[in-house]
Write a protein that holds these residues in place. Sequence first.
Motif: not given
Length: 146
Positions: A1-6, A41-42, A73-74, A83-85
């Motif tokens: 995840m980039t620093v400013n990405q929520s 991240e997601r 867990d992706l 990052n997961a569904d």
Amino acid sequence: MTVNQSPSVGFSFHKAVVLKDRKRLKSFLTGLFRDNKQELERLHYVFCSDEEIIRINRQYLEHDYYTDIITFDLREKATDAMNADIFVSVDTVRSNAHGLGERFYKELHRVIFHGALHLCGYNDKNSREQRIMRKMEDQCLLEYGF
């Protein structure tokens, strides 16, 4: 995840279910990861039918039974941001709620939190882990207002 990405928490509905106050739920889930020191991240929840959940269970896990939740867990590496569904069978949650004498929306949120807790490192393979998982689910439900 980039620093400013929520972090991104999202919901898809392959099976109709009313999910009230999604903004609050997204915030709660984001906080759950933060409190458990897990970078997020997601996180994407897919609400589906029993037919879809058993197809997924057979295809990806080689299990031939219905379940209320399947968590994927992706991440490429365990050190990456989460990052997961998460697939949730609305049918099984409804059936379980009825069998437990529990309100559907409370049971639905228990399952939602259960999936997130797995991704935060909680397991339920043995009786000790199951007690801890149940305690964490109950804590989440209480903090969320159930």
